[in-house]
Design a protein around this motif. Structure first.
Motif, short mmCIF file in Angstrom:
data_model
loop_
_atom_site.label_atom_id
_atom_site.label_comp_id
_atom_site.label_asym_id
_atom_site.label_seq_id
_atom_site.Cartn_x
_atom_site.Cartn_y
_atom_site.Cartn_z
N TRP A 343 21.15 -10.00 -29.95
CA TRP A 343 22.48 -10.01 -29.36
C TRP A 343 22.40 -9.90 -27.85
N ARG A 344 21.51 -9.05 -27.36
CA ARG A 344 21.36 -8.91 -25.91
C ARG A 344 20.82 -10.21 -25.30
N GLY A 345 19.94 -10.91 -26.02
CA GLY A 345 19.44 -12.18 -25.53
C GLY A 345 20.53 -13.23 -25.46
N TYR A 346 21.41 -13.25 -26.46
CA TYR A 346 22.55 -14.18 -26.45
C TYR A 346 23.45 -13.89 -25.27
N LEU A 347 23.76 -12.61 -25.03
CA LEU A 347 24.67 -12.25 -23.95
C LEU A 347 24.06 -12.61 -22.59
N THR A 348 22.77 -12.40 -22.43
CA THR A 348 22.10 -12.77 -21.18
C THR A 348 22.18 -14.28 -20.94
N ALA A 349 21.99 -15.06 -22.00
CA ALA A 349 22.07 -16.52 -21.87
C ALA A 349 23.48 -16.96 -21.52
N LEU A 350 24.49 -16.32 -22.11
CA LEU A 350 25.88 -16.67 -21.81
C LEU A 350 26.22 -16.33 -20.36
N GLU A 351 25.75 -15.20 -19.88
CA GLU A 351 25.98 -14.83 -18.48
C GLU A 351 25.33 -15.84 -17.54
N ALA A 352 24.13 -16.30 -17.90
CA ALA A 352 23.45 -17.29 -17.07
C ALA A 352 24.23 -18.60 -17.02
N LEU A 353 24.81 -19.00 -18.13
CA LEU A 353 25.63 -20.21 -18.15
C LEU A 353 26.84 -20.05 -17.25
N LEU A 354 27.50 -18.92 -17.31
CA LEU A 354 28.69 -18.71 -16.49
C LEU A 354 28.35 -18.58 -15.02
N ASP A 355 27.10 -18.20 -14.72
CA ASP A 355 26.65 -18.20 -13.32
C ASP A 355 26.62 -19.60 -12.75
N ASP A 356 26.29 -20.59 -13.59
CA ASP A 356 26.22 -21.97 -13.13
C ASP A 356 26.63 -22.92 -14.26
N PRO A 357 27.94 -23.13 -14.44
CA PRO A 357 28.39 -24.03 -15.51
C PRO A 357 27.93 -25.47 -15.33
N THR A 358 27.53 -25.84 -14.11
CA THR A 358 27.09 -27.23 -13.88
C THR A 358 25.77 -27.53 -14.59
N ASP A 359 25.00 -26.49 -14.90
CA ASP A 359 23.74 -26.68 -15.62
C ASP A 359 24.00 -26.46 -17.12
N PHE A 360 25.06 -27.06 -17.62
CA PHE A 360 25.50 -26.78 -18.98
C PHE A 360 24.51 -27.26 -20.02
N VAL A 361 23.83 -28.38 -19.75
CA VAL A 361 22.93 -28.94 -20.76
C VAL A 361 21.84 -27.93 -21.12
N ALA A 362 21.14 -27.41 -20.11
CA ALA A 362 20.04 -26.48 -20.38
C ALA A 362 20.57 -25.10 -20.76
N ARG A 363 21.53 -24.60 -19.98
CA ARG A 363 21.99 -23.24 -20.22
C ARG A 363 22.87 -23.13 -21.46
N GLY A 364 23.65 -24.18 -21.74
CA GLY A 364 24.44 -24.19 -22.96
C GLY A 364 23.55 -24.20 -24.18
N GLN A 365 22.46 -24.97 -24.13
CA GLN A 365 21.53 -25.00 -25.25
C GLN A 365 20.86 -23.65 -25.45
N ALA A 366 20.58 -22.95 -24.34
CA ALA A 366 19.97 -21.62 -24.46
C ALA A 366 20.94 -20.65 -25.14
#
Length: 505
Positions: A343-366
């Motif tokens: 769960w903590r790994g999922y939350l960290t990945a979601l925070e990273a996506l919201l830091d840079d939504p333009t990198d959605f392909v890589a960060r969204g997949q994470a």
């Protein structure tokens, strides 16, 4: 800022600055929410909320648990704690479920939102479910402290914020409906092109009503446009009239985004519900900037900077596929899952996506990969082998510029390229026009421009003074960026994914 200590009454007063970053308001707890599928069924069969109560409660319960699993913190209108059995079923009786619920309050995972009340125990000025209210008062008596949220703890300022950030914003939305892009709204609502004239008329009716009425709130809207005359909105007895379902969906969506917008957090929109793209939240039209030689300049970095402001939309796009079957799970299972590395790994990945939504392909997949790991861990907690309905997701990001029917898209999906469709007609070459910049995230089998627009967000509108000349300049500069160019008509692969499973599945 140091956390505020509880007062003598055990109340810890917080505002939006004290909220966790991934805090959400769950639309499923709204007493008017039903899935799009169930709403259609109600209208066809002429059913009320009471007639479909069992299904409504099952759907809302699954989405409520999903909100607690998918977000760091869930903001809940105080009234829902005692008026919604989906919530109070966990603490009406003593036992492990009540213990889990109390722990979520202690840990500030559940945060009561007070509109004008000053305490979660204040006597309501509206009709209450006596079973829920009694259980809520009993639970509050067992708590040493409880964190509650208001827009402001100064009553005068809170009234001003409530009026300006919630009531006036909802009213302003009604007044703006007449100016919506009808074709984009049609796609979001799943309508046909033939429905556009009637949609235009209905939005005009809503705007004129909102401009003329003294009380442009949701209940009045329901009485005027949606429910049978003489019935209460809470009964859900809807009229047999065109576009009733569509008007309900868009009004409910805006109503349920006012609180998360007011506290600068996120709306968790349920599955099988109208997505936030339908609100057509967009910046104002921008004029073209020119270089020193007078040539209009297309600054893609400006577009990317703008995309970073799209966190609410990016959050909604990221959350839409994050759903697993929660049948048979209860609150204590979800709380246990929140205390895992997955769960903590999922939350960290979601925070990273919201830091840079333009990198959605890589960060969204994470985000998606971490969520799959969380789903497997949850299955272990429950003690069952559960077959997930989620499949491999292959997100594609498109940044599209459209002018008078022509479009140029930068597509990022592992093989970045430029896709050009159409051209600006000669007869309008010297005329001014408006270019629309759109951001979209779709599944891999929806890369074609004609298929992905329903999930797109219009993020910028740019005025072109000489449409064709400036369009050709834009396409030329994009091509100079080194992207392979396609004409938009090549075949795409058809690998199965979450958006389209295999034929035999």
């Amino acid at each position: 800022m140091a956390p505020e200590l509880p007062g003598p009454d055990g109340l810890v007063r917080v505002d939006n600055r004290d909220l966790s970053r991934i805090s959400v308001v769950a639309q499923c707890l709204d007493n008017q929410w039903v899935t799009r599928d169930l709403l259609d069924h109600m209208l066809v069969r002429r059913l009320s909320y009471e007639d479909v109560e069992r299904r409504r409660r099952q759907d809302a319960r699954a989405e409520y648990l999903r909100s607690l699993l998918n977000a760091e913190q869930v903001i809940v209108n105080r009234a829902y704690f005692f008026n919604n059995p989906v919530v109070y079923q966990d603490f009406v009786d003593r036992g492990p479920q009540r213990d889990a619920f109390r722990a979520l309050l202690d840990e500030s995972v559940l945060v009561p939102f007070l509109l004008r009340e000053r305490s979660p125990a204040d006597e309501p000025r509206f009709t209450v479910d006596q079973v829920g209210w009694s259980a809520w008062r009993d639970l509050l008596g067992d708590l040493d402290a409880i964190r509650c949220l208001r827009l402001s703890w100064d009553d005068t300022e809170n009234d001003e914020c409530t009026q300006r950030l919630m009531f006036e914003e909802f009213h302003r939305f009604l007044l703006q409906l007449r100016g919506f892009n009808l074709d984009a709204l049609r796609r979001d609502l799943g309508l046909d092109e033939a429905d556009i004239p009637l949609l235009k008329q209905r939005l005009r009716d809503v705007t004129l009503w909102a401009a003329d009425t003294d009380r442009a709130d949701r209940e009045s809207f329901y009485r005027t446009f949606l429910v049978e005359p003489g019935t209460q909105p809470a009964q859900g007895r809807f009229r047999s009239a065109p576009l009733v379902a569509e008007l309900k969906q868009i009004i409910d969506l805006r109503y349920n985004t006012t609180v998360p917008d007011a506290v600068e957090r996120y709306a968790l929109i349920p599955t099988d519900s109208l997505r936030r793209t339908a609100l057509q939240e967009r910046p104002p039209v921008r004029t073209r900037r020119t270089a020193e030689d007078g040539v209009p300049r297309q600054d893609l970095l400006q577009v990317l900077d703008l995309l970073r402001t799209l966190r609410p939309q990016a959050f909604d796009l990221a959350q839409s596929p994050l759903r697993i079957d929660l049948t048979g799970l209860d609150l204590r299972h979800v709380r246990q899952a929140r205390d895992t590395d997955e769960w903590r790994g999922y939350l960290t990945a979601l925070e990273a996506l919201l830091d840079d939504p333009t990198d959605f392909v890589a960060r969204g997949q994470a985000v998606y990969d971490r969520y799959l790991a969380l789903a497997r861990r949850l299955a272990e907690i429950v003690g069952e082998r559960r077959r997930s309905h989620m499949r491999i997701w292959q997100p594609v990001i498109r940044i599209t510029v459209e002018v008078l029917g022509a479009s140029a898209s930068l597509i990022y999906d592992g093989d970045p390229r430029l896709e050009v469709l159409g051209d600006v007609a000669t007869e309008v070459a010297a005329r001014g026009a408006e270019a629309v910049v759109r951001f979209a995230v779709v599944g891999r089998d929806q890369r074609r421009a004609g298929n992905e627009l329903a999930t797109g967000i219009d993020v910028m509108r740019v005025r072109l003074e000489r449409a064709r000349e400036e369009w050709e300049e834009l396409v030329r500069r994009m091509r100079e960026g080194g992207f392979p160019v396609t004409d938009g008509h090549v075949d795409r692969d058809s690998e199965p994914n979450i958006d389209r499973p295999r034929e035999d599945e």
